[in-house]
Motif scaffolding. Structure first.
Motif, short mmCIF file in Angstrom:
data_model
loop_
_atom_site.label_atom_id
_atom_site.label_comp_id
_atom_site.label_asym_id
_atom_site.label_seq_id
_atom_site.Cartn_x
_atom_site.Cartn_y
_atom_site.Cartn_z
N ARG A 102 42.87 71.11 43.82
CA ARG A 102 44.29 70.93 43.57
C ARG A 102 44.70 71.74 42.33
NH1 ARG A 102 43.80 69.29 47.98
NH2 ARG A 102 44.37 67.23 48.82
N VAL A 103 45.93 72.23 42.35
CA VAL A 103 46.49 72.90 41.18
C VAL A 103 47.10 71.83 40.28
CG1 VAL A 103 48.22 74.55 40.37
CG2 VAL A 103 46.95 75.01 42.47
N LEU A 104 46.72 71.82 39.01
CA LEU A 104 47.23 70.85 38.05
C LEU A 104 48.42 71.43 37.31
CD1 LEU A 104 43.87 69.45 36.62
CD2 LEU A 104 45.32 68.46 38.39
N VAL A 105 49.52 70.70 37.33
CA VAL A 105 50.76 71.16 36.70
C VAL A 105 51.21 70.13 35.66
CG1 VAL A 105 53.19 71.74 37.05
CG2 VAL A 105 51.47 72.48 38.71
N ASP A 106 51.42 70.59 34.46
CA ASP A 106 51.95 69.73 33.40
C ASP A 106 53.47 69.68 33.57
OD1 ASP A 106 52.36 68.21 31.15
OD2 ASP A 106 52.10 69.86 29.74
N HIS A 107 53.94 68.67 34.29
CA HIS A 107 55.37 68.56 34.58
C HIS A 107 56.16 68.32 33.30
CE1 HIS A 107 58.88 65.86 35.74
NE2 HIS A 107 59.22 67.07 36.17
N ARG A 108 57.27 69.03 33.15
CA ARG A 108 58.15 68.88 32.00
C ARG A 108 59.49 68.32 32.46
NH1 ARG A 108 56.43 71.68 27.36
NH2 ARG A 108 54.15 71.73 27.47
#
Length: 270
Positions: free
Chosen positions: A78-84
């Motif tokens: 999975r691609v990990l995204v630091d949601h803002r």
């Protein structure tokens, strides 16, 4: 004006000047309810770290979510995204883990995908367009925004399509896709990227498919060389035409502005 009309107007004036707390409370309550509904719909301070936290209307409307690339999760990939969130609260948001994202229509099949992403996408801005949920993962597209170092231009890449084009991932587009949906627009691009990867034997296709015939390689290299020569010739032609035009213009300009010299007869007469 009669005494009755005057008394009626006076009563109406007194009625309008009274402070009706009940009416004010009702107005304030309606305004507060409207604000609460708007905040619930927009979620300006919510940071999502699980797919279950993403509201249903965000997924149905494919509401863009912005953040930064944070890495790769293994097993499953999975691609990990630091949601803002639109309103960033450092003390609260920094403690939450990144959001795992499954690329729609794409299966990562090569470890080189991790190396490429770590090299190109680390800490870069990304935009998600949610499509569905897969347990704790959000099924979505991931647009990568790369800031060019020498200019202020931003290059946008679709990570899923790029990984398929490089041969680091395979297309896994569902068979049944609704017409005029976001999936119907994504599927052709992903399939075209895989076709390109197979054609040039990129990534995993270099082992799964037979090697490209030598004459095909020569043909492609020849076409590439001819294309480069055409572009170079066109650039040089433009420069040459510009030089000739500039020289001609300067020559005509000097000829027009040059003072006329008197003829020998005019000199003898003077």
């Amino acid at each position: 004006m009669s005494a009755a009309d005057s008394g009626y107007l006076q009563s109406l004036n007194n009625l309008l000047q009274q402070d009706y707390r009940g009416v004010n409370i009702a107005v304030y309550a309606l305004a507060t309810a409207g604000l609460a509904v708007s905040l619930h719909k927009i979620r300006p301070v919510s940071k999502f770290s699980k797919a279950s936290q993403v509201p249903n209307h965000f997924i149905k409307q494919h509401e863009p979510l912005r953040g930064r690339y944070a890495g790769i999760q293994h097993s499953p990939m999975r691609v990990l995204v630091d949601h803002r969130a639109p309103i960033y609260l450092p003390l609260w948001h920094s403690s939450k883990p990144p959001l795992p994202v499954k690329l729609w229509g794409v299966d990562i099949v090569s470890g080189n995908a991790v190396n490429w992403l770590e090299c190109v996408a680390r800490d870069q801005k990304v935009t998600l367009k949610p499509i569905a949920r897969d347990k704790d993962s959000l099924v979505s597209t991931v647009q990568l925004h790369l800031q060019k170092s020498k200019t202020k231009e931003v290059e946008t890449l679709d990570i899923g399509q790029k990984l398929v084009e490089l041969g680091f991932a395979k297309a896994s587009v569902p068979q049944s896709i609704g017409k005029d949906s976001i999936e119907s627009k994504l599927a052709p691009a992903i399939l075209s990227a895989e076709k390109h990867a197979k054609k040039y034997r990129n990534g995993v296709w270099s082992e799964k498919l037979p090697p490209i015939p030598v004459y095909t390689v020569y043909w492609r290299n020849g076409l590439q060389l001819i294309g480069d020569l055409v572009i170079l010739t066109a650039k040089n032609s433009i420069k040459f035409v510009g030089f000739i035009t500039s020289a001609t213009f300067n020559g005509v300009k000097n000829l027009v502005l040059r003072p006329l010299r008197p003829s020998p007869k005019q000199i003898q007469a003077s």
